[in-house]
Design an enzyme around this catalytic site. Sequence first.
Site, PDB file in Angstrom:
ATOM      1  N   SER A   1     -11.125   2.412   7.347  1.00 57.76           N
ATOM      2  CA  SER A   1     -11.073   3.042   5.833  1.00 57.76           C
ATOM      3  C   SER A   1     -11.483   1.926   5.016  1.00 57.76           C
ATOM      4  O   SER A   1     -10.931   0.764   4.982  1.00 57.76           O
ATOM      5  CB  SER A   1      -9.524   3.397   5.739  1.00 57.76           C
ATOM      6  OG  SER A   1      -9.577   4.018   4.276  1.00 57.76           O
TER       7      SER A   1
ATOM      8  N   GLN B   1      -4.987  -4.482  12.437  1.00 60.26           N
ATOM      9  CA  GLN B   1      -6.134  -4.095  12.027  1.00 60.26           C
ATOM     10  C   GLN B   1      -6.774  -5.587  11.363  1.00 60.26           C
ATOM     11  O   GLN B   1      -6.051  -6.488  10.968  1.00 60.26           O
ATOM     12  CB  GLN B   1      -6.427  -2.964  10.954  1.00 60.26           C
ATOM     13  CG  GLN B   1      -5.712  -3.117   9.658  1.00 60.26           C
ATOM     14  CD  GLN B   1      -5.528  -1.914   8.793  1.00 60.26           C
ATOM     15  OE1 GLN B   1      -5.608  -1.087   9.552  1.00 60.26           O
ATOM     16  NE2 GLN B   1      -5.864  -2.077   7.516  1.00 60.26           N
TER      17      GLN B   1
ATOM     18  N   ARG C   1       4.582   1.594  10.081  1.00 61.45           N
ATOM     19  CA  ARG C   1       4.434   2.855   9.375  1.00 61.45           C
ATOM     20  C   ARG C   1       5.405   3.773  10.159  1.00 61.45           C
ATOM     21  O   ARG C   1       4.976   4.506  10.945  1.00 61.45           O
ATOM     22  CB  ARG C   1       3.152   3.286   9.117  1.00 61.45           C
ATOM     23  CG  ARG C   1       2.028   2.473   8.701  1.00 61.45           C
ATOM     24  CD  ARG C   1       0.736   2.706   8.569  1.00 61.45           C
ATOM     25  NE  ARG C   1      -0.364   1.957   7.817  1.00 61.45           N
ATOM     26  CZ  ARG C   1      -1.547   2.220   7.737  1.00 61.45           C
ATOM     27  NH1 ARG C   1      -2.006   3.305   8.040  1.00 61.45           N
ATOM     28  NH2 ARG C   1      -2.031   1.173   7.176  1.00 61.45           N
TER      29      ARG C   1
ATOM     30  N   ASP D   1       0.854  -1.222  -0.099  1.00 61.48           N
ATOM     31  CA  ASP D   1      -0.096   0.206   0.020  1.00 61.48           C
ATOM     32  C   ASP D   1       0.935   1.150  -0.058  1.00 61.48           C
ATOM     33  O   ASP D   1       1.586   1.421   0.888  1.00 61.48           O
ATOM     34  CB  ASP D   1      -0.865  -0.012   1.234  1.00 61.48           C
ATOM     35  CG  ASP D   1      -1.740   1.160   1.175  1.00 61.48           C
ATOM     36  OD1 ASP D   1      -1.772   2.149   0.720  1.00 61.48           O
ATOM     37  OD2 ASP D   1      -2.726   1.122   2.258  1.00 61.48           O
TER      38      ASP D   1
ATOM     39  N   GLU E   1     -11.844   7.742  13.803  1.00 60.86           N
ATOM     40  CA  GLU E   1     -11.817   6.813  12.745  1.00 60.86           C
ATOM     41  C   GLU E   1     -11.586   5.356  13.044  1.00 60.86           C
ATOM     42  O   GLU E   1     -10.411   5.177  13.669  1.00 60.86           O
ATOM     43  CB  GLU E   1     -10.675   7.357  11.624  1.00 60.86           C
ATOM     44  CG  GLU E   1     -10.963   6.627  10.290  1.00 60.86           C
ATOM     45  CD  GLU E   1      -9.708   6.675   9.333  1.00 60.86           C
ATOM     46  OE1 GLU E   1      -9.265   5.665   8.679  1.00 60.86           O
ATOM     47  OE2 GLU E   1      -9.090   7.711   9.236  1.00 60.86           O
TER      48      GLU E   1
ATOM     49  N   ASP F   1     -14.740   6.487   5.072  1.00 66.08           N
ATOM     50  CA  ASP F   1     -14.281   6.457   6.506  1.00 66.08           C
ATOM     51  C   ASP F   1     -15.333   6.118   7.430  1.00 66.08           C
ATOM     52  O   ASP F   1     -16.352   6.954   7.234  1.00 66.08           O
ATOM     53  CB  ASP F   1     -13.303   7.282   7.010  1.00 66.08           C
ATOM     54  CG  ASP F   1     -11.802   7.285   6.360  1.00 66.08           C
ATOM     55  OD1 ASP F   1     -11.599   6.395   5.455  1.00 66.08           O
ATOM     56  OD2 ASP F   1     -11.113   8.403   6.411  1.00 66.08           O
TER      57      ASP F   1
END
Length: 336
Positions: free
Chosen positions: A253, A125, A110, A57, A250, A237
């Site tokens: 997504s 996730q 990340r 991604d 949030e 979202d």
Amino acid sequence: MSKIVIPEGYKTPLSVYEMQRAIEFIKSNFQVNLGQALNLRRVSAPLFVDENSGLNDNLNGVERPVSFDIPDVGTTAQVVHSLAKWKRLALKKYEFNVGKGLFTDMNAIRRDEEVDNTHSIYVDQWDWEKVISREDRTEGYLRQTVRAIVGAVCETNDALQIAFPSLHTKLDREVYFVTTQELEDRWPDKTPKEREDAICREHHTVFLMQIGDNLKRSGKPHDGRAPDYDDWALNGDILMWNDVLQRSFEISSMGIRVDEDSMRYQLKKRGCEERSALPFHKLLLSGQLPLTIGGGIGQSRLCMLMIGTCHIGEVQASQWDKDTVDACQKAGILLL
């Protein structure tokens, strides 16, 4: 410099031991509810992919993946940012039919993430993806799927409060659907984040649609979205009101994925047409991949929301700057 915000009078809702029990309860219950709601089956997934596969991604296009060489294989691998593209290829390889899908535990690094109360360099996730028909590539189908996910979230929260009576997070099952352009038209002088806070303050559960393309007033997208997995016209979202932090929050997504036409448009719009030569992109553009809908649902985010913690480090182990660690210690907050 620490970006942490500690609400006045905040106390961690559970003891350390009970916190671990609650996290386990949420994760085990939600994945069952999600699988039943969307007809998904659990599969194994990679922690890293070949850097030349086009499967990683790209997020906003500026984040640097963690990479390392594999001498015995003769290639360089990248730790995934998410499995947005890998899942679609897996559905083809594993021979999933229309109406059936997969989910998996996705763990990512990340390293360029700006850490704060809700962001960590470690991402965990549920990544999910489902095969759909051409006729399902509609806003109506997208809305139906969003409602099913929100239902699974609320069912898990209800069960959690029976198992842990001291927890009292209230979640709204009624979803308010709105586009990013509608928010800009209503609040042109607010930042995108301020608009999200404002709409969630009014409607506690919101699905914010059409993220990625440029807005009419500002000429900029509401938020970054890679051009080669979500269809910007059919994505969004899931936002919920976080009463502890008094802000929008949030949890997912997601979206209907690009087909050949939308990928060509979005790659051109973002100046990334060279990606068309990558293996994944060539398969998609030649019509060899199934049409799908999919997304990611934050595991630590759901735990934060349902348990009522103010910092993501209370429900996951990661790395934090010294100012954050010191502020949490002073407030009696244990970072795992």
